[in-house]
Design a protein around this motif. Sequence first.
Motif, PDB file in Angstrom:
ATOM      1  N   GLN A 347      -2.196  -1.518  20.646  1.00 42.47           N
ATOM      2  CA  GLN A 347      -1.374  -1.033  21.743  1.00 42.47           C
ATOM      3  C   GLN A 347      -2.181  -0.995  23.045  1.00 42.47           C
ATOM      4  OE1 GLN A 347       0.873   2.591  20.696  1.00 42.47           O
ATOM      5  NE2 GLN A 347       0.234   2.249  18.580  1.00 42.47           N
ATOM      6  N   THR A 348      -1.462  -0.893  24.169  1.00 42.08           N
ATOM      7  CA  THR A 348      -2.108  -0.781  25.473  1.00 42.08           C
ATOM      8  C   THR A 348      -1.516   0.408  26.218  1.00 42.08           C
ATOM      9  OG1 THR A 348      -2.421  -3.181  25.583  1.00 42.08           O
ATOM     10  CG2 THR A 348      -2.651  -1.952  27.648  1.00 42.08           C
ATOM     11  N   PRO A 349      -2.049   1.608  25.999  1.00 40.73           N
ATOM     12  CA  PRO A 349      -1.573   2.762  26.770  1.00 40.73           C
ATOM     13  C   PRO A 349      -1.839   2.532  28.257  1.00 40.73           C
ATOM     14  CG  PRO A 349      -2.948   3.445  24.917  1.00 40.73           C
ATOM     15  CD  PRO A 349      -3.124   1.968  25.071  1.00 40.73           C
ATOM     16  N   THR A 350      -0.861   2.859  29.098  1.00 42.08           N
ATOM     17  CA  THR A 350      -1.006   2.616  30.527  1.00 42.08           C
ATOM     18  C   THR A 350      -0.927   3.914  31.315  1.00 42.08           C
ATOM     19  OG1 THR A 350       1.362   2.329  30.925  1.00 42.08           O
ATOM     20  CG2 THR A 350       0.112   0.377  30.227  1.00 42.08           C
ATOM     21  N   MET A 351      -1.286   3.824  32.584  1.00 44.29           N
ATOM     22  CA  MET A 351      -1.297   4.988  33.448  1.00 44.29           C
ATOM     23  C   MET A 351       0.105   5.534  33.669  1.00 44.29           C
ATOM     24  SD  MET A 351      -3.552   6.867  34.741  1.00 44.29           S
ATOM     25  CE  MET A 351      -3.382   8.405  35.638  1.00 44.29           C
TER      26      MET A 351
END
Length: 379
Positions: A347-351
């Motif tokens: 996954q790519t957690p984002t701001m």
Amino acid sequence: MTKQGGFKRAVRRRARATGQRYTEARAVMEQAGESPFADTRPFDDAALAAHLQLQYGIGVTSVVPIDDDPEFRPRGSWPGHYPWTLIVKRADGPPWVARVFSSPADGISRVKDDADILRFLAAHDFPAERIAHDDPVSVLDGAGVIVTEFIEGGRPTDAHGRVQSVEVQHELATLLGGLHTLPPAGGALARDGGAEEHDGGCFAGRPEQDLAAAMGFLVSVEDAVAPEGRELFEYLREHVEDTDDAEGLPEAFTHGNYHTWAAVGAPGDLSIVGWAGSGRGPRLPALAWLLTTAAEVGPEYVDAVMHGYREHVALTDDELERLPGVLNMRPLWLACLDYRESVRSGQTPTMEEGRTGYGFYRPQHAERLAAQAIASLRS
């Protein structure tokens, strides 16, 4: 007054203690964060059963991780959650609990210190788990094993692991206040303590070690962070470096992971378990973590914590001023662990997810919680 740089300070202390350069000490600590939890046990349950029978001359009918046994599983836990805490069912007496510490960083001497701490607590009539034998620590395949008496009653929680009543929350806070007023002692009682104990021993010690571990979680996946996730990564890293580590505040003998899951027994007669992270350190982080978990249930539970704790301890002006920052420490540890696991799963957690915090870490919530806690002291 220390408000910033908890991770940097921890690195400097490690460098002084080991003679390493700052960059060397930082690399070691960051590498340790790659594996915060102990590896698989070097032996199976049958081997542990045979070892305990030989060591103590007892009959063992089974050895099972506590959360894999339907009869003894703590409410709110799930199979596989506590693989290092095992129920030892005996043919000739009530069950024991065996806690296994296999990480080399734990050190057998630290497990022996745990036993000395339990003896101290018993001598002062503090309600905690009790050692099950005069010589409760043994070694099996290089792992330290400590045996304690099983406490009937389970956790005072519901099926979701939440505290059942305001009265229980008050009791937990009263016990914590009592713990923090025990007389100073040397030996094991003087060791550094207060950090989360479930990290395989890599970051055992004072609460600042939680920030060192959090940094380790981040650095261990830094190369796998996609460009669109970089802003959140930097946000978390900056907050780890700047979060208050509670250094310089009043100290006491304290518990490393004090909340409802550390209590077992019947309400009104609870005992505290899980002393591997205990030792001397700032007293505020344990109260902060109890407050954080209480706030998840309701505001009246926060009031119960403050009213119970103040029966024994009067917080200083410095502690009240720094409470918002210290409230952030353990949630930030959890957020960085969650971030690491998310990246590892692809996954790519984002701001976008982290505008007001990330996961367990919510700085604005900490400010509101601190304000409520301080107001409770005046009610």
